[in-house]
Design an enzyme around this catalytic site. Structure first.
Site, PDB file in Angstrom:
ATOM      1  N   HIS A 175       9.499  -8.618   0.312  1.00 30.92           N
ATOM      2  CA  HIS A 175       9.331  -7.174   0.192  1.00 30.92           C
ATOM      3  C   HIS A 175      10.675  -6.491   0.454  1.00 30.92           C
ATOM      4  O   HIS A 175      11.472  -6.966   1.266  1.00 30.92           O
ATOM      5  CB  HIS A 175       8.287  -6.698   1.210  1.00 30.92           C
ATOM      6  CG  HIS A 175       7.802  -5.304   0.982  1.00 30.92           C
ATOM      7  ND1 HIS A 175       8.487  -4.207   1.449  1.00 30.92           N
ATOM      8  CD2 HIS A 175       6.714  -4.835   0.346  1.00 30.92           C
ATOM      9  CE1 HIS A 175       7.831  -3.110   1.104  1.00 30.92           C
ATOM     10  NE2 HIS A 175       6.754  -3.460   0.433  1.00 30.92           N
ATOM     11  N   ASP A 186       0.853  -1.187   0.000  1.00 32.48           N
ATOM     12  CA  ASP A 186       0.000   0.000   0.000  1.00 32.48           C
ATOM     13  C   ASP A 186       0.886   1.233   0.000  1.00 32.48           C
ATOM     14  O   ASP A 186       2.095   1.136   0.172  1.00 32.48           O
ATOM     15  CB  ASP A 186      -1.011  -0.006   1.156  1.00 32.48           C
ATOM     16  CG  ASP A 186      -0.367   0.051   2.526  1.00 32.48           C
ATOM     17  OD1 ASP A 186       0.844  -0.186   2.637  1.00 32.48           O
ATOM     18  OD2 ASP A 186      -1.077   0.332   3.507  1.00 32.48           O
ATOM     19  N   PHE A 234       6.252   2.469  -4.558  1.00 29.52           N
ATOM     20  CA  PHE A 234       7.646   2.661  -4.160  1.00 29.52           C
ATOM     21  C   PHE A 234       8.233   4.019  -4.526  1.00 29.52           C
ATOM     22  O   PHE A 234       9.300   4.380  -4.050  1.00 29.52           O
ATOM     23  CB  PHE A 234       8.549   1.536  -4.716  1.00 29.52           C
ATOM     24  CG  PHE A 234       8.178   0.173  -4.229  1.00 29.52           C
ATOM     25  CD1 PHE A 234       8.440  -0.207  -2.930  1.00 29.52           C
ATOM     26  CD2 PHE A 234       7.541  -0.729  -5.071  1.00 29.52           C
ATOM     27  CE1 PHE A 234       8.078  -1.469  -2.464  1.00 29.52           C
ATOM     28  CE2 PHE A 234       7.174  -1.991  -4.617  1.00 29.52           C
ATOM     29  CZ  PHE A 234       7.452  -2.356  -3.314  1.00 29.52           C
ATOM     30  N   TYR A 248       3.000   4.715   0.737  1.00 32.05           N
ATOM     31  CA  TYR A 248       3.718   5.238   1.896  1.00 32.05           C
ATOM     32  C   TYR A 248       2.748   6.065   2.735  1.00 32.05           C
ATOM     33  O   TYR A 248       1.893   6.788   2.209  1.00 32.05           O
ATOM     34  CB  TYR A 248       4.869   6.132   1.449  1.00 32.05           C
ATOM     35  CG  TYR A 248       5.969   5.432   0.693  1.00 32.05           C
ATOM     36  CD1 TYR A 248       6.665   4.360   1.233  1.00 32.05           C
ATOM     37  CD2 TYR A 248       6.344   5.875  -0.581  1.00 32.05           C
ATOM     38  CE1 TYR A 248       7.686   3.738   0.533  1.00 32.05           C
ATOM     39  CE2 TYR A 248       7.378   5.267  -1.279  1.00 32.05           C
ATOM     40  CZ  TYR A 248       8.040   4.189  -0.718  1.00 32.05           C
ATOM     41  OH  TYR A 248       9.061   3.577  -1.405  1.00 32.05           O
TER      42      TYR A 248
END
Length: 250
Positions: free
Chosen positions: A214, A78, A91, A80
């Site tokens: 991740h 999801d 990202f 930031y």
């Protein structure tokens, strides 16, 4: 404390948010669905209650990267949840914003990818990944909004139904695509890619699916699929070139 000048979502108006023409039918079908209506009610209620929600343009990935141009799909979790960080691309952060730890790990791994060589050593001016999106890299999160300081606060509220459809649409393309699935949330969508292949849609069976943990410092080194050393970018470019497609300038 929240700064009022930090970009954030100010209203729920997805019908007015820019998306590429070939993504609009997917978005409109979602908005008319039960999941879309539930998400609409939820986000409107949170905004009315004073919640600070990021990013200001949740569908930006679908605006910058048309379905017809998708060559790589990078799937995150999801957005930031820090002030000014989320900009609607998984990202990525806006120019001038310090890259978060996950993004720094991504840049480190690109720099050490042996298949990229010196091409990966170009100094980076900022943490924006807009240039990737413009080359056909769909930077998608599984959930597209989040509340300030509360990771996963909008998970399982409806966004996943839309991102399922987006992944399925990409998997249905008759041109080769590289899927980079980082972390459990992203890898849960691998079933959609497999299901599309089993249905015999286009060249789905020929897509390249790369998986790893991740890139967060909490999981990047963990077994069985550490993000550190995964080399996904060089593998993606090699695959694209094998299929007659231009590589990505990472």
């Amino acid at each position: 404390m929240f700064a009022p000048d930090v970009p954030r979502l100010t209203e729920w108006a997805p019908e007015r948010w820019p998306v590429a023409a070939d993504w609009r039918p997917v978005v409109d079908l979602f908005l008319a669905s039960a999941a879309g209506q539930a998400l609409t009610q939820f986000v409107r209620a949170r905004l009315a209650g004073g919640a600070v929600i990021y990013p200001p343009q949740p569908l930006r990935a679908l605006a910058l990267t048309p379905l017809a141009q998708v060559k790589v799909l990078i799937l995150g979790q999801d957005p930031y949840h820090g002030p000014g960080q989320a900009e609607g691309l998984a990202f990525s952060v806006a120019p001038g914003v310090k890259p978060p730890p996950s993004l720094r790990n991504i840049f480190k791994e690109i720099a050490r990818d042996p298949l990229l060589g010196t091409r990966a050593m170009t100094p980076r001016r900022d943490g924006s990944l807009v240039a990737w999106a413009q080359q056909g890299v769909l930077l998608l999160n599984t959930c597209l909004t989040v509340e300030a300081g509360q990771p996963a606060s909008h998970a399982r509220r409806g966004w996943e139904a839309l991102t399922d459809e987006v992944v399925s649409a990409v998997a249905s393309k008759d041109k080769p695509v590289v899927f980079m699935l980082w972390g459990a949330h992203a890898q849960a969508k691998q079933r959609l890619i497999s299901a599309t292949a089993q249905q015999g849609a286009g060249a789905a069976a020929d897509h390249l699916v790369l998986t790893a943990n991740h890139p967060s410092p909490l999981s990047a080194w963990r077994a069985p699929q550490p993000f550190v050393g995964c080399g996904h970018w060089g593998l993606a470019n090699a695959y694209l070139q094998q299929h007659g497609c231009a590589p990505i300038a990472w």
